[in-house]
Design a protein around this motif. Structure first.
Motif, PDB file in Angstrom:
ATOM      1  N   LYS A   1       0.814  -1.217   0.000  1.00  0.00           N
ATOM      2  CA  LYS A   1       0.000   0.000   0.000  1.00  0.00           C
ATOM      3  C   LYS A   1       0.849   1.269   0.000  1.00  0.00           C
ATOM      4  CE  LYS A   1      -4.079  -2.075   2.139  1.00  0.00           C
ATOM      5  NZ  LYS A   1      -5.068  -1.990   3.219  1.00  0.00           N
ATOM      6  N   VAL A   2       2.152   1.091  -0.189  1.00  0.00           N
ATOM      7  CA  VAL A   2       3.036   2.252  -0.273  1.00  0.00           C
ATOM      8  C   VAL A   2       2.644   3.107  -1.482  1.00  0.00           C
ATOM      9  CG1 VAL A   2       5.408   2.959  -0.787  1.00  0.00           C
ATOM     10  CG2 VAL A   2       4.985   1.184   0.904  1.00  0.00           C
ATOM     11  N   LYS A   3       2.563   4.414  -1.283  1.00  0.00           N
ATOM     12  CA  LYS A   3       2.195   5.323  -2.368  1.00  0.00           C
ATOM     13  C   LYS A   3       3.352   5.457  -3.353  1.00  0.00           C
ATOM     14  CE  LYS A   3      -1.014   8.040   0.426  1.00  0.00           C
ATOM     15  NZ  LYS A   3      -1.320   9.403   0.962  1.00  0.00           N
ATOM     16  N   VAL A   4       3.080   5.102  -4.591  1.00  0.00           N
ATOM     17  CA  VAL A   4       4.151   5.107  -5.601  1.00  0.00           C
ATOM     18  C   VAL A   4       4.291   6.456  -6.300  1.00  0.00           C
ATOM     19  CG1 VAL A   4       3.941   2.634  -6.017  1.00  0.00           C
ATOM     20  CG2 VAL A   4       2.559   4.233  -7.368  1.00  0.00           C
ATOM     21  N   ASN A   5       3.329   7.354  -6.089  1.00  0.00           N
ATOM     22  CA  ASN A   5       3.397   8.647  -6.773  1.00  0.00           C
ATOM     23  C   ASN A   5       4.118   9.706  -5.940  1.00  0.00           C
ATOM     24  OD1 ASN A   5       1.382   8.705  -4.858  1.00  0.00           O
ATOM     25  ND2 ASN A   5      -0.049   9.900  -6.090  1.00  0.00           N
ATOM     26  N   CYS A   6       4.703   9.291  -4.801  1.00  0.00           N
ATOM     27  CA  CYS A   6       5.456  10.229  -3.971  1.00  0.00           C
ATOM     28  C   CYS A   6       6.925  10.241  -4.398  1.00  0.00           C
ATOM     29  CB  CYS A   6       5.345   9.836  -2.493  1.00  0.00           C
ATOM     30  SG  CYS A   6       3.670   9.911  -1.847  1.00  0.00           S
ATOM     31  N   SER A   7       7.567  11.362  -4.142  1.00  0.00           N
ATOM     32  CA  SER A   7       8.983  11.465  -4.495  1.00  0.00           C
ATOM     33  C   SER A   7       9.814  10.563  -3.594  1.00  0.00           C
ATOM     34  CB  SER A   7       9.464  12.910  -4.371  1.00  0.00           C
ATOM     35  OG  SER A   7       9.296  13.374  -3.046  1.00  0.00           O
ATOM     36  N   ALA A   8      10.894  10.041  -4.139  1.00  0.00           N
ATOM     37  CA  ALA A   8      11.746   9.126  -3.385  1.00  0.00           C
ATOM     38  C   ALA A   8      12.693   9.903  -2.478  1.00  0.00           C
ATOM     39  CB  ALA A   8      12.554   8.253  -4.352  1.00  0.00           C
ATOM     40  N   TYR A   9      12.986   9.315  -1.324  1.00  0.00           N
ATOM     41  CA  TYR A   9      13.971   9.873  -0.406  1.00  0.00           C
ATOM     42  C   TYR A   9      15.348   9.774  -1.076  1.00  0.00           C
ATOM     43  CZ  TYR A   9      16.570  10.420   3.993  1.00  0.00           C
ATOM     44  OH  TYR A   9      17.413  10.842   4.993  1.00  0.00           O
ATOM     45  N   PRO A  10      16.179  10.801  -0.951  1.00  0.00           N
ATOM     46  CA  PRO A  10      17.503  10.763  -1.607  1.00  0.00           C
ATOM     47  C   PRO A  10      18.294   9.504  -1.244  1.00  0.00           C
ATOM     48  CG  PRO A  10      17.056  12.949  -0.732  1.00  0.00           C
ATOM     49  CD  PRO A  10      15.936  12.084  -0.262  1.00  0.00           C
ATOM     50  N   ASP A  11      18.887   8.875  -2.247  1.00  0.00           N
ATOM     51  CA  ASP A  11      19.728   7.676  -2.085  1.00  0.00           C
ATOM     52  C   ASP A  11      18.940   6.461  -1.600  1.00  0.00           C
ATOM     53  OD1 ASP A  11      21.946   9.219  -2.826  1.00  0.00           O
ATOM     54  OD2 ASP A  11      22.272   9.852  -0.756  1.00  0.00           O
TER      55      ASP A  11
ATOM     56  N   PRO B   1       5.981  35.213   1.581  1.00  0.00           N
ATOM     57  CA  PRO B   1       6.392  35.113   2.988  1.00  0.00           C
ATOM     58  C   PRO B   1       7.496  36.119   3.331  1.00  0.00           C
ATOM     59  CG  PRO B   1       7.272  33.278   1.712  1.00  0.00           C
ATOM     60  CD  PRO B   1       6.336  34.011   0.811  1.00  0.00           C
ATOM     61  N   LYS B   2       7.360  36.723   4.519  1.00  0.00           N
ATOM     62  CA  LYS B   2       8.333  37.723   4.953  1.00  0.00           C
ATOM     63  C   LYS B   2       9.055  37.312   6.227  1.00  0.00           C
ATOM     64  CE  LYS B   2       5.733  41.520   2.828  1.00  0.00           C
ATOM     65  NZ  LYS B   2       5.029  42.812   3.071  1.00  0.00           N
ATOM     66  N   SER B   3       8.626  36.206   6.841  1.00  0.00           N
ATOM     67  CA  SER B   3       9.287  35.734   8.056  1.00  0.00           C
ATOM     68  C   SER B   3       9.199  34.215   8.114  1.00  0.00           C
ATOM     69  CB  SER B   3       8.634  36.351   9.297  1.00  0.00           C
ATOM     70  OG  SER B   3       7.305  35.875   9.457  1.00  0.00           O
ATOM     71  N   CYS B   4       9.955  33.630   9.024  1.00  0.00           N
ATOM     72  CA  CYS B   4       9.955  32.170   9.171  1.00  0.00           C
ATOM     73  C   CYS B   4       8.607  31.649   9.643  1.00  0.00           C
ATOM     74  CB  CYS B   4      11.050  31.746  10.155  1.00  0.00           C
ATOM     75  SG  CYS B   4      12.722  32.022   9.523  1.00  0.00           S
ATOM     76  N   ASP B   5       7.842  32.486  10.359  1.00  0.00           N
ATOM     77  CA  ASP B   5       6.519  32.071  10.832  1.00  0.00           C
ATOM     78  C   ASP B   5       5.554  31.843   9.680  1.00  0.00           C
ATOM     79  OD1 ASP B   5       7.284  32.113  13.459  1.00  0.00           O
ATOM     80  OD2 ASP B   5       6.570  34.150  13.842  1.00  0.00           O
ATOM     81  N   GLU B   6       5.871  32.375   8.510  1.00  0.00           N
ATOM     82  CA  GLU B   6       5.005  32.226   7.342  1.00  0.00           C
ATOM     83  C   GLU B   6       5.468  31.089   6.437  1.00  0.00           C
ATOM     84  OE1 GLU B   6       5.156  36.124   5.653  1.00  0.00           O
ATOM     85  OE2 GLU B   6       3.582  36.908   6.978  1.00  0.00           O
ATOM     86  N   LEU B   7       6.383  30.248   6.963  1.00  0.00           N
ATOM     87  CA  LEU B   7       6.862  29.080   6.236  1.00  0.00           C
ATOM     88  C   LEU B   7       6.495  27.814   6.995  1.00  0.00           C
ATOM     89  CD1 LEU B   7      10.452  30.340   5.324  1.00  0.00           C
ATOM     90  CD2 LEU B   7       8.457  30.282   3.812  1.00  0.00           C
ATOM     91  N   ARG B   8       6.102  26.789   6.255  1.00  0.00           N
ATOM     92  CA  ARG B   8       5.744  25.513   6.869  1.00  0.00           C
ATOM     93  C   ARG B   8       6.777  24.458   6.490  1.00  0.00           C
ATOM     94  NH1 ARG B   8       0.918  24.199   8.672  1.00  0.00           N
ATOM     95  NH2 ARG B   8      -0.133  25.730   7.328  1.00  0.00           N
ATOM     96  N   PRO B   9       7.514  23.903   7.474  1.00  0.00           N
ATOM     97  CA  PRO B   9       8.505  22.866   7.169  1.00  0.00           C
ATOM     98  C   PRO B   9       7.855  21.489   7.046  1.00  0.00           C
ATOM     99  CG  PRO B   9       8.587  23.404   9.502  1.00  0.00           C
ATOM    100  CD  PRO B   9       7.526  24.281   8.897  1.00  0.00           C
ATOM    101  N   ILE B  10       7.990  20.854   5.904  1.00  0.00           N
ATOM    102  CA  ILE B  10       7.460  19.512   5.682  1.00  0.00           C
ATOM    103  C   ILE B  10       8.631  18.553   5.502  1.00  0.00           C
ATOM    104  CG2 ILE B  10       6.012  18.044   4.221  1.00  0.00           C
ATOM    105  CD1 ILE B  10       4.455  20.147   5.765  1.00  0.00           C
ATOM    106  N   SER B  11       8.640  17.491   6.292  1.00  0.00           N
ATOM    107  CA  SER B  11       9.782  16.572   6.304  1.00  0.00           C
ATOM    108  C   SER B  11       9.563  15.393   5.365  1.00  0.00           C
ATOM    109  CB  SER B  11      10.019  16.058   7.724  1.00  0.00           C
ATOM    110  OG  SER B  11      10.267  17.132   8.604  1.00  0.00           O
ATOM    111  N   GLN B  12      10.615  15.027   4.672  1.00  0.00           N
ATOM    112  CA  GLN B  12      10.607  13.852   3.816  1.00  0.00           C
ATOM    113  C   GLN B  12      11.508  12.801   4.454  1.00  0.00           C
ATOM    114  OE1 GLN B  12      12.144  14.463  -0.122  1.00  0.00           O
ATOM    115  NE2 GLN B  12      11.390  12.513  -0.886  1.00  0.00           N
ATOM    116  N   THR B  13      10.904  11.691   4.834  1.00  0.00           N
ATOM    117  CA  THR B  13      11.626  10.619   5.522  1.00  0.00           C
ATOM    118  C   THR B  13      11.702   9.389   4.626  1.00  0.00           C
ATOM    119  OG1 THR B  13       9.551   9.942   6.578  1.00  0.00           O
ATOM    120  CG2 THR B  13      10.980  11.422   7.818  1.00  0.00           C
ATOM    121  N   PRO B  14      12.609   8.445   4.923  1.00  0.00           N
ATOM    122  CA  PRO B  14      12.715   7.232   4.101  1.00  0.00           C
ATOM    123  C   PRO B  14      11.409   6.454   4.053  1.00  0.00           C
ATOM    124  CG  PRO B  14      14.613   7.445   5.540  1.00  0.00           C
ATOM    125  CD  PRO B  14      13.640   8.499   5.964  1.00  0.00           C
TER     126      PRO B  14
END
Length: 475
Positions: free
Chosen positions: A9-19, A68-81
């Motif tokens: 059930k792994v989503k195949v349309n997602c980008s791959a984690y580097p390496d 965006p003018k400050s870090c508060d206006e940015l959303r960090p999204i993490s890509q994990t293996p």
């Protein structure tokens, strides 16, 4: 669920984690990967350590606003293996099984059989019921927490999970997942380089499955003694009720509610964003009264989980936003038509991408909108335009075009969705109390009928609970 089924059930349309192997290959070779991966996950639970190679994340920064003018206006999204996500799935299931009985009953996010529509319907129904009493008004508050996921205190999260029933080995593994992680930020612009690997002392990775459950534990005991609280992971709303007698306003909540709330937030390391936290006052009383002060700004409109509530009990502002957003999305259909896509493809694009905008959380706002002709026409006009784009012709009458495409009118579609949602609530023991009491026993062979709602005003008579009761009893 087995490791093999999870891998398939792994989503195949997602980008791959580097390496790392692409998700498509991981899914294809699931029969060969499943057994060694199962052994590794079991070992993680036994020793309480999450593999360091899986605990590295690449962070992509996504703007919350246009410029965006400050870090508060940015959303960090993490890509994990990809394999880390599979392991996370099993940790999340085990953790949820252990803490399920202690989760706040007013938490509607990240849990099975809970969704935004249930949250919003219950909240708005409680608001309307109180105002229906007469000589009363309410405040609806929506609290925004600054960098909610990024500022999670690991010690607070661990203590709350322990109080909620998490077992020692599971708790040790979750803590290792939180505290031993490394991350680096992807380059924002072409020509830039990725940042260096660094560790952090707080927070949880946005984009991971465990982050939502961990924050759920942090906020679990926040104003837990107050009945009119509503939580959806990091979204918190509450209703403050007032009675008015002889021009005197009597709050139906503790006078130190806000001070206790602020104190609890500080203890949980939650920072309230005062600029984004708002309160809307729903006051149907025509007489002048001395309205109480509140520590957050009073507004005429408030947006909660994508639905705009106005202090005049109407959803005109919300429908305007919905129609505007849906009309903008129709440009996708125009693009498909220009590139000679076939009718069926454009039709399914409308069903998948445009119509959901018109239907989102419709049990909350549609029952009152259906009683207003021009609002119905505004909503229906979007589908009329979509139908003409799909068929590539404007000379066909709307009803005939719907028949050709096999689509229902939006009004019929709304009625079906309201009926289905109401039946869904009836089938769930934790949600059926939203509807009018228990069904009355029927003396005939027909299905049981619901107790009719006695509404003093059209405002409550046009609410979801009242409208569904009538529709259900007629069916």
């Amino acid at each position: 669920m087995t490791t093999y089924k999870t891998l398939t059930k792994v989503k195949v349309n997602c980008s791959a984690y580097p390496d790392e192997l692409p998700p498509k290959l991981i899914r294809e070779y699931a029969p060969f990967i499943a057994k060694p991966l199962s052994v590794l996950i079991i070992l993680c639970f036994r020793i309480g350590i999450f593999p360091a190679v899986w605990n590295k994340a690449y962070v992509r920064v996504i703007p919350k606003v246009t410029n965006p003018k400050s870090c508060d206006e940015l959303r960090p999204i993490s890509q994990t293996p990809c394999l880390a996500k599979v392991a996370e799935t099993f940790i999340m299931r085990v953790l949820l099984d252990q803490i399920q009985g202690s989760i706040d009953q007013r938490q509607y996010g990240g849990l099975k059989d809970c969704n935004t529509s249930v949250y919003l319907v219950r909240m708005y129904d409680s608001l309307l019921k109180w105002v229906e009493k007469g000589h009363s008004f309410v405040d609806l508050g929506a609290i925004d927490f600054r960098k909610a996921f990024d500022l999670i205190n690991h010690i607070v999260a661990a203590l709350n999970l322990k109080l909620m029933g998490a077992k020692k080995k599971t708790l040790t593994l979750v803590l290792d997942f939180l505290s031993q992680r490394m991350h680096r930020v992807f380059a924002l612009y072409e020509g830039d380089t990725n940042s260096e690997w660094s560790s952090s002392t707080c927070g949880a990775l946005q984009g991971t499955k465990l982050a939502a459950i961990v924050f759920l534990s942090v906020i679990n005991f926040l104003i837990a003694d107050y009945d009119d609280r509503y939580k959806f992971v990091d979204d918190l709303s509450f209703i403050l009720k007032y009675l008015v007698k002889n021009g005197v306003v009597t709050p139906q909540f503790s006078s130190n509610f806000f001070s206790v709330f602020t104190k609890e937030c500080k203890e949980l390391n939650l920072e309230i964003n005062v600029n984004k936290s708002k309160i809307v006052r729903f006051n149907p009383l025509k007489s002048d009264i001395m309205e109480p002060n509140v520590p957050f700004p009073l507004a005429n409109n408030i947006k909660i989980l994508g639905v705009t509530f106005s202090n005049d009990f109407s959803f005109v502002r919300h429908i305007e936003n919905v129609v505007k957003s849906a009309n903008a999305s129709l440009q996708t259909l125009n693009g498909m038509r220009r590139f000679s896509a076939n009718t069926e493809s454009i039709k399914y694009a409308y069903i998948a991408y445009v119509r959901p905008i018109l239907e989102y959380a419709c049990p909350v706002w549609v029952p009152s909108a259906l009683r207003t002709v021009y609002l119905c026409q505004e909503l229906e006009s979007v589908q009329k335009r979509a139908v003409s784009i799909i068929l590539g012709r404007r000379d066909i009458p709307y009803e005939k075009a719907l028949e050709v495409l096999g689509l229902p009118s939006l009004q019929n579609r709304y009625e079906t969705l309201i009926m289905n949602f109401g039946k869904y609530l009836l089938s769930k023991s934790q949600h059926c109390d939203i509807l009018p009491d228990q069904p009355l026993p029927s003396r005939t062979r027909k299905q049981d009928k619901l107790v009719p709602v006695k509404a003093r005003t059209n405002r409550y008579g046009n609410s979801f609970v009242a409208v569904f009761g009538k529709m259900y009893n007629k069916s």
